[in-house]
Each structure stands twice: as C-alpha cells, then as structure tokens.
Design a protein around this motif. Structure first.
Motif, PDB file in Angstrom:
ATOM      1  N   LEU A   1       5.467  -5.778   1.003  1.00 57.42           N
ATOM      2  CA  LEU A   1       6.744  -5.329   1.562  1.00 57.42           C
ATOM      3  C   LEU A   1       7.806  -6.350   1.170  1.00 57.42           C
ATOM      4  CD1 LEU A   1       5.520  -4.178   5.083  1.00 57.42           C
ATOM      5  CD2 LEU A   1       5.379  -3.014   2.880  1.00 57.42           C
ATOM      6  N   ASN A   2       8.429  -6.149   0.020  1.00 59.99           N
ATOM      7  CA  ASN A   2       9.396  -7.103  -0.526  1.00 59.99           C
ATOM      8  C   ASN A   2      10.751  -6.954   0.171  1.00 59.99           C
ATOM      9  OD1 ASN A   2      10.189  -9.158  -2.195  1.00 59.99           O
ATOM     10  ND2 ASN A   2      10.665  -7.823  -3.946  1.00 59.99           N
ATOM     11  N   GLN A   3      11.551  -8.008   0.001  1.00 59.33           N
ATOM     12  CA  GLN A   3      12.886  -8.069   0.603  1.00 59.33           C
ATOM     13  C   GLN A   3      12.811  -8.064   2.134  1.00 59.33           C
ATOM     14  OE1 GLN A   3      15.159  -4.853  -1.126  1.00 59.33           O
ATOM     15  NE2 GLN A   3      14.568  -5.409  -3.229  1.00 59.33           N
ATOM     16  N   ALA A   4      11.712  -8.615   2.665  1.00 58.32           N
ATOM     17  CA  ALA A   4      11.561  -8.671   4.118  1.00 58.32           C
ATOM     18  C   ALA A   4      12.624  -9.551   4.763  1.00 58.32           C
ATOM     19  CB  ALA A   4      10.164  -9.188   4.468  1.00 58.32           C
ATOM     20  N   ASP A   5      13.221 -10.484   3.978  1.00 59.19           N
ATOM     21  CA  ASP A   5      14.229 -11.379   4.551  1.00 59.19           C
ATOM     22  C   ASP A   5      15.504 -10.644   4.930  1.00 59.19           C
ATOM     23  OD1 ASP A   5      14.283 -11.169   1.582  1.00 59.19           O
ATOM     24  OD2 ASP A   5      16.192 -12.235   1.833  1.00 59.19           O
ATOM     25  N   ARG A   6      15.684  -9.434   4.448  1.00 57.48           N
ATOM     26  CA  ARG A   6      16.883  -8.664   4.767  1.00 57.48           C
ATOM     27  C   ARG A   6      16.806  -8.010   6.139  1.00 57.48           C
ATOM     28  NH1 ARG A   6      18.317  -5.291  -0.803  1.00 57.48           N
ATOM     29  NH2 ARG A   6      18.455  -7.116  -2.204  1.00 57.48           N
TER      30      ARG A   6
ATOM     31  N   VAL B   1       6.764  -9.853   2.171  1.00 60.95           N
ATOM     32  CA  VAL B   1       7.107 -10.964   1.273  1.00 60.95           C
ATOM     33  C   VAL B   1       8.605 -10.959   1.019  1.00 60.95           C
ATOM     34  CG1 VAL B   1       4.869 -10.993   0.107  1.00 60.95           C
ATOM     35  CG2 VAL B   1       6.701  -9.567  -0.793  1.00 60.95           C
ATOM     36  N   SER B   2       9.052 -12.075   0.511  1.00 64.20           N
ATOM     37  CA  SER B   2      10.433 -12.172   0.053  1.00 64.20           C
ATOM     38  C   SER B   2      10.435 -13.030  -1.200  1.00 64.20           C
ATOM     39  CB  SER B   2      11.333 -12.804   1.131  1.00 64.20           C
ATOM     40  OG  SER B   2      12.622 -13.056   0.603  1.00 64.20           O
ATOM     41  N   ALA B   3      10.740 -12.411  -2.331  1.00 64.90           N
ATOM     42  CA  ALA B   3      10.796 -13.159  -3.586  1.00 64.90           C
ATOM     43  C   ALA B   3      11.937 -14.173  -3.564  1.00 64.90           C
ATOM     44  CB  ALA B   3      10.955 -12.181  -4.760  1.00 64.90           C
ATOM     45  N   ARG B   4      12.982 -13.913  -2.776  1.00 67.00           N
ATOM     46  CA  ARG B   4      14.143 -14.814  -2.740  1.00 67.00           C
ATOM     47  C   ARG B   4      13.862 -16.067  -1.927  1.00 67.00           C
ATOM     48  NH1 ARG B   4      18.730 -15.682   0.301  1.00 67.00           N
ATOM     49  NH2 ARG B   4      18.026 -14.190   1.885  1.00 67.00           N
ATOM     50  N   THR B   5      13.231 -15.904  -0.735  1.00 63.27           N
ATOM     51  CA  THR B   5      12.983 -17.066   0.132  1.00 63.27           C
ATOM     52  C   THR B   5      11.576 -17.633  -0.041  1.00 63.27           C
ATOM     53  OG1 THR B   5      12.177 -15.701   1.963  1.00 63.27           O
ATOM     54  CG2 THR B   5      14.558 -16.059   1.811  1.00 63.27           C
TER      55      THR B   5
ATOM     56  N   GLU C   1       8.947 -16.301   1.332  1.00 68.00           N
ATOM     57  CA  GLU C   1       8.143 -15.899   2.483  1.00 68.00           C
ATOM     58  C   GLU C   1       7.017 -14.946   2.038  1.00 68.00           C
ATOM     59  OE1 GLU C   1       8.597 -13.247   6.586  1.00 68.00           O
ATOM     60  OE2 GLU C   1      10.363 -13.810   5.416  1.00 68.00           O
ATOM     61  N   GLY C   2       5.814 -15.213   2.460  1.00 72.24           N
ATOM     62  CA  GLY C   2       4.673 -14.358   2.178  1.00 72.24           C
ATOM     63  C   GLY C   2       4.136 -14.448   0.770  1.00 72.24           C
ATOM     64  N   VAL C   3       4.816 -15.159  -0.133  1.00 68.65           N
ATOM     65  CA  VAL C   3       4.359 -15.246  -1.524  1.00 68.65           C
ATOM     66  C   VAL C   3       3.036 -16.000  -1.596  1.00 68.65           C
ATOM     67  CG1 VAL C   3       4.888 -16.176  -3.814  1.00 68.65           C
ATOM     68  CG2 VAL C   3       6.680 -15.053  -2.465  1.00 68.65           C
ATOM     69  N   ASP C   4       2.919 -17.098  -0.827  1.00 69.12           N
ATOM     70  CA  ASP C   4       1.651 -17.838  -0.835  1.00 69.12           C
ATOM     71  C   ASP C   4       0.505 -16.975  -0.312  1.00 69.12           C
ATOM     72  OD1 ASP C   4       2.801 -20.051  -1.899  1.00 69.12           O
ATOM     73  OD2 ASP C   4       3.140 -21.040   0.040  1.00 69.12           O
ATOM     74  N   GLU C   5       0.788 -16.173   0.736  1.00 68.41           N
ATOM     75  CA  GLU C   5      -0.268 -15.282   1.265  1.00 68.41           C
ATOM     76  C   GLU C   5      -0.688 -14.265   0.218  1.00 68.41           C
ATOM     77  OE1 GLU C   5      -1.000 -12.056   4.889  1.00 68.41           O
ATOM     78  OE2 GLU C   5       0.871 -13.234   4.799  1.00 68.41           O
ATOM     79  N   LEU C   6       0.296 -13.704  -0.486  1.00 66.11           N
ATOM     80  CA  LEU C   6      -0.028 -12.732  -1.530  1.00 66.11           C
ATOM     81  C   LEU C   6      -0.763 -13.408  -2.675  1.00 66.11           C
ATOM     82  CD1 LEU C   6       0.147  -9.914  -2.721  1.00 66.11           C
ATOM     83  CD2 LEU C   6       2.459 -10.456  -3.548  1.00 66.11           C
ATOM     84  N   ARG C   7      -0.326 -14.618  -3.045  1.00 63.89           N
ATOM     85  CA  ARG C   7      -1.007 -15.339  -4.112  1.00 63.89           C
ATOM     86  C   ARG C   7      -2.443 -15.664  -3.702  1.00 63.89           C
ATOM     87  NH1 ARG C   7       2.214 -19.337  -4.574  1.00 63.89           N
ATOM     88  NH2 ARG C   7       3.507 -18.638  -6.328  1.00 63.89           N
ATOM     89  N   ALA C   8      -2.657 -15.951  -2.423  1.00 66.07           N
ATOM     90  CA  ALA C   8      -4.016 -16.244  -1.948  1.00 66.07           C
ATOM     91  C   ALA C   8      -4.906 -15.000  -2.059  1.00 66.07           C
ATOM     92  CB  ALA C   8      -3.969 -16.739  -0.507  1.00 66.07           C
ATOM     93  N   LEU C   9      -4.343 -13.829  -1.762  1.00 64.99           N
ATOM     94  CA  LEU C   9      -5.117 -12.602  -1.951  1.00 64.99           C
ATOM     95  C   LEU C   9      -5.532 -12.430  -3.403  1.00 64.99           C
ATOM     96  CD1 LEU C   9      -3.192  -9.972   0.245  1.00 64.99           C
ATOM     97  CD2 LEU C   9      -5.514 -10.804   0.591  1.00 64.99           C
ATOM     98  N   LEU C  10      -4.600 -12.704  -4.312  1.00 67.73           N
ATOM     99  CA  LEU C  10      -4.917 -12.585  -5.737  1.00 67.73           C
ATOM    100  C   LEU C  10      -5.932 -13.644  -6.153  1.00 67.73           C
ATOM    101  CD1 LEU C  10      -1.349 -11.924  -7.223  1.00 67.73           C
ATOM    102  CD2 LEU C  10      -3.004 -10.320  -6.252  1.00 67.73           C
ATOM    103  N   ALA C  11      -5.831 -14.823  -5.569  1.00 66.64           N
ATOM    104  CA  ALA C  11      -6.783 -15.891  -5.895  1.00 66.64           C
ATOM    105  C   ALA C  11      -8.191 -15.505  -5.456  1.00 66.64           C
ATOM    106  CB  ALA C  11      -6.349 -17.211  -5.238  1.00 66.64           C
TER     107      ALA C  11
END
Length: 539
Positions: free
Chosen positions: A189-194, A224-228, A230-240
C-alpha cells in the motif's frame, strides 16, 4: 504443504494430461496448460536459485519510486508524464548468471547492484527486481509487456495507491484470476504517508476485505511510503525471506500448474458422479441378438437337431421320407456340424425388419447414454465418434455364421438306437424270408421242414412280429429323444450365439467406451495430481 520436489511430478502430470486428453479439452484451456508446462520447464532451467520479483501496478501508483527505495539506488527514473515506465527495468542482486533468465524474460535494461550493501540498503542477495510498465497504460504494447511478465515473475508485489486500489479492472482482470497465488504475492500500500493514521487503518482493512473477495485470504498487506521510507524495510525483509527460502519460483510455478490442474479437474468432473465401470451390456446384447436373427437360428437348430436324431432312430424303411424336406440350418446357409471358423462367411437369414433395427439402434444409444452419464460433452462426443454402428449388421451376420451350432455327430444313444433298428429290420426280413420259404414249400407240396417255436409263436413269425415291435418301440423312443435333443442343442446354440453376439458388442461398442472411460479416469487422476490433490492423498 507441498513437497519441495513435487513440482516436476505435477508438471509431468499436467503434460501427460494434455497429451492424453487431446482434443477433448477446451482448446483455450489446453493451450494455457501447454503454455504453463513450457513455462515451468523453461524457468526451472534458468537460474533456479534466483527469485524474480516484479513490481506491478497502475499508472501513478509509485512503482518506480518504490523500486529505487528497495534497490537502495536511483535506478529507475520517476516522472510526471504518463506513462512513466515504458519498458521493464531489472535491478540484479545475485551471484548467479542471470543473463539467460533476463533474456527469457525479455528484459533488456539491467543494472547490477552490490548484494547485501548495508550503506546503500540494497536488495538482498538472490533477487532480481523488475519495474514493470503500468497495466492500465494507454499504450497497448506497455500493457502486453506488463501482463507477459506478470505470468513469468516468481513473486508479484502489487503496488496500490489510495486512489486506484479498488479499481474493478485490477481485481477482476488481474488479482482474482491469481486467487491460488497468495503465497507468491504481496500487496504494497504505497503513498501511505499521505493518509492520516485512522485513514491508513481503514485503507488497509478495506484492501484486506477486497483481497479476501478475490480469494487471496493469506496475502501479506504492507503499508509503505517510497518517499519517507516507511514500511520499505518490512517489504525488503519479505523479499529477503523469499530469497533465502529460494522457493518463490517453485511456489509460483506450482501455483500455475495447480490452477490449470484444478480447472481441468473441474471440467472433467462434468458436474455429476460418473461410474467407474461400464454398465452391464445384457440388454444391449439381447437387442443385438434379435437384430442378428438369433431366435430364428435357435429355432432352426432345434428342428435340425431333432431331424438328425430322427434320421438315426426312425424305422429304416421310412427314413427316406424324412430326407425329402431340407435341413432347416442349411436353408439358412448354415452348416450344422461346422466348427468355429470353418462355417460359411455369411448366412441367408432375412434382414431384420425396421422395428427390430430401430430397437437395436435404440439399445446402442441407450447403453451409450448410460455409460457416459456425467461425462463432459467433449468426452461424450468422443465416445460416440468411436462407436460406429455402420457395418454392425454385417459383423453380427458373420458372427452367427461362424458359430458352432451343432456337434459334428449325432449323440451316442442315437447311434445305438440306429444299430438296434437295423437289427430289428434284419430280424423282420429274416422272418419274412423264412415264412416265404415255408410258403413255397407248401405250394410245391414238398415235405415241410420242421419249424421251431419260440414261445407261443413259430420262429419266423416271432422274428417278424419282434422286428416290427422293436422298430415301433425304438421309433417312439427316438421321437421323444429327438424332441429332448432339439431342446438341449437349441439351448446350447443360444448360449454360443449370445457369446458370439456379445463379442461383437464388446468390440464394436463396449471396448471403445471402456477405452474412453479409462482415458477419462486417467486424465482426471492426472488433473488431480497436477492440482496437488494426489500429493495430499499420498501424504
């Protein structure tokens, strides 16, 4: 839970299913199955330890920005013009040689990233990350490229934004058909910071609700928020974790095989419980017996058997009268004493009337309907194509003509009676000759010879009376015996003829249906194995 090594087995089962079913499957489904089989075998031969992750989404969802955030480098170039991604882009973080894999994916833009780079926060080792064109692009070629890579990626990350996450096209065209692929999908869910915290929770809950409606109950949902960041590390951990397990590719391929196997299994079930064996063919054989003229032949056998016995047991001076009328079997061009295979090729039986022929045809159709109850239409048509009734009457006629109807010789007791009959005739003739000699002697007034007496009668008279009485008695016994022999031989011929007709029914009707049902059962079992049911049953 599937065994890690069952993908090849299930793929082979799907391949065998497609080969066995042939034209009986829906052409579109068969083509899709062949594509999946080829896809699985190609993918397993290309960098099997590398996981291909594709970012999928609509225009403006922020895929390229999230791609850069996950890669830890500005590889993709987000823009304001639409469409922003015109061709797929790959960020590579793996020790394997993935050039052949990327060639197969038809991804030309490739950027190698340092694996496990903590300063760049790059992708974990073992991943190829793809940034795909928008699935709602106004350019047809872009949509086609995205959809092709949706099918080939090992793990799909659907990048959703607050404006288009509930778009009907997204759910009906893409997510719902992938209902069996929750294990290799992530909803980002991108752009969650909005959004405000309360709105974010409501958005996530609504996305989960829609995912359940699409059949994706267990799919991970990550704000997730690509700008801030947020959640990118969690998503990266899923991919890892997916890269560490090295199972995403197999899970995706297994889900594709399972999807086709389940679709074929549902199509083969036909919506009804289908019998495992063909139904009894008794009524069918009975109808074909009448069409082949078996009752007429059986009656001829009865009369021919009785005629033959009477010819051996009747009074010899009158036997010639019985030979005036022809043998009933020979009138039908059937040889009474012929063995199987030595008889005439064809009979002279009158052809069955329209009513009998219609009854036979109805019996064949009725038996086919019963045997194919619940089968899919394509299989019913295949059965009817295999069962050809043309020439069936000729085969039945040949079967009747080649059946042994009577033994080559009369029964032993008839031959014994024949000997006794001739003994009685000899006695009668001897007595008459003796009486003639006595009459001649008396006529010529010659000395009359001494004539012995047997009981109250002179010997020559006793011979005449005894010969006549013996002949009459044996003739009566022979008549009764001929009736009994006719009944016995007709019953025996009926059994033999029914067996001959049953063989024709088996070859012309039953065997093709049995073969087709065996093919259907084999395909159904292969479909269930491809879908994973066979694996669960074995466990």
């Amino acid at each position: 839970m599937s065994r890690p090594d069952d993908l090849a087995e299930r793929t082979d089962a799907l391949d065998g299913l497609l080969r066995t079913a042939g034209h009986r499957l829906d052409p579109a489904l068969a083509a899709e199955g062949a594509r999946v089989v080829a896809h699985v075998r190609e993918r397993l031969a290309l960098a099997p330890s590398t996981t291909v992750v594709a970012l999928a989404g609509a225009t403006g969802s922020g895929k390229s920005s999230l791609f850069n955030a996950l890669a830890g480098a500005d590889v993709a170039r987000p823009g304001t013009l639409r469409p922003t991604t015109s061709r797929p882009l790959a960020a590579v973080a793996t020790d394997e040689d993935v050039h052949a894999l990327l060639d197969w994916l038809e991804v030309g833009d490739r950027h190698a990233l340092p694996a496990d780079n903590p300063t760049a926060r790059g992708l974990p080792t073992g991943l190829v990350l793809l940034d795909l064109p928008d699935h709602d692009s106004v350019v047809v070629e872009h949509r086609a490229t995205a959809e092709r890579l949706y099918e080939r990626a090992d793990l799909l990350v659907w990048v959703l934004d607050p404006q288009k996450y509930a778009d009907a096209v997204l759910h009906e065209r893409y997510l719902r058909p992938l209902s069996g692929h929750a294990a290799v999908m992530v909803l980002a869910l991108n752009q969650a910071d909005r959004l405000a915290p309360g709105e974010r929770v409501a958005w996530r809950d609504d996305v989960r609700r829609l995912a359940v409606q699409d059949g994706l109950d267990d799919v991970p949902v990550v704000p997730v928020s690509a700008r801030t960041g947020e959640g990118v590390d969690e998503l990266r951990a899923l991919l890892a974790r997916a890269a560490e397990r090295r199972r995403a590719a197999a899970d995706r391929l297994r889900a594709d095989v399972s999807r086709i196997g389940s679709a074929v299994a549902a199509a083969l079930d036909g919506g009804a419980d289908v019998r495992r064996d063909v139904p009894p063919a008794d009524r069918l054989v009975t109808a074909l017996e009448h069409a082949a003229g078996v009752p007429t032949v059986v009656d001829a056998v009865r009369r021919s058997a009785a005629r033959r016995v009477r010819a051996r047991t009747g009074w010899p001076p009158l036997r010639a009268l019985g030979r005036v009328r022809p043998d009933p079997l020979r009138r039908l061009h059937l040889q009474p004493g012929a063995r199987d295979g030595d008889a005439a090729d064809r009979t002279s039986l009158p052809p069955a009337g329209p009513q009998v022929q219609a009854q036979a045809a109805n019996a064949v159709r009725g038996w086919l309907d019963e045997a194919t109850t619940g089968l899919p239409d394509a299989w019913v048509l295949a059965v009817r194509a295999d069962v050809r009734t043309g020439g069936l009457a000729d085969d039945l006629d040949v079967a009747v003509a080649s059946t042994t109807l009577l033994p080559a010789r009369a029964p032993w007791w008839a031959r014994t009676v024949d000997v006794l009959q001739w003994a009685g005739v000899v006695a009668l003739v001897g007595g008459l000759v003796w009486l003639g000699v006595l009459a001649g002697t008396a006529y010529l007034r010659l000395p009359e010879p001494t004539t012995p007496e047997w009981g109250p009668l002179p010997a020559p008279t006793a011979l005449v009376v005894g010969g006549l009485a013996l002949g009459l008695l044996l003739t009566l016994l022979g008549t009764v015996g001929a009736w009994a022999e006719g009944r016995r031989q007709s019953a025996r011929a009926r059994r033999r003829l029914r067996a001959s007709v049953a063989r024709v029914a088996t070859v012309r009707v039953v065997d093709p249906v049995t073969t087709e049902l065996a093919r259907w059962r084999s395909c159904r079992d292969l479909a269930r194995r491809a879908a994973g049911d066979g694996t669960r049953r074995r466990r």
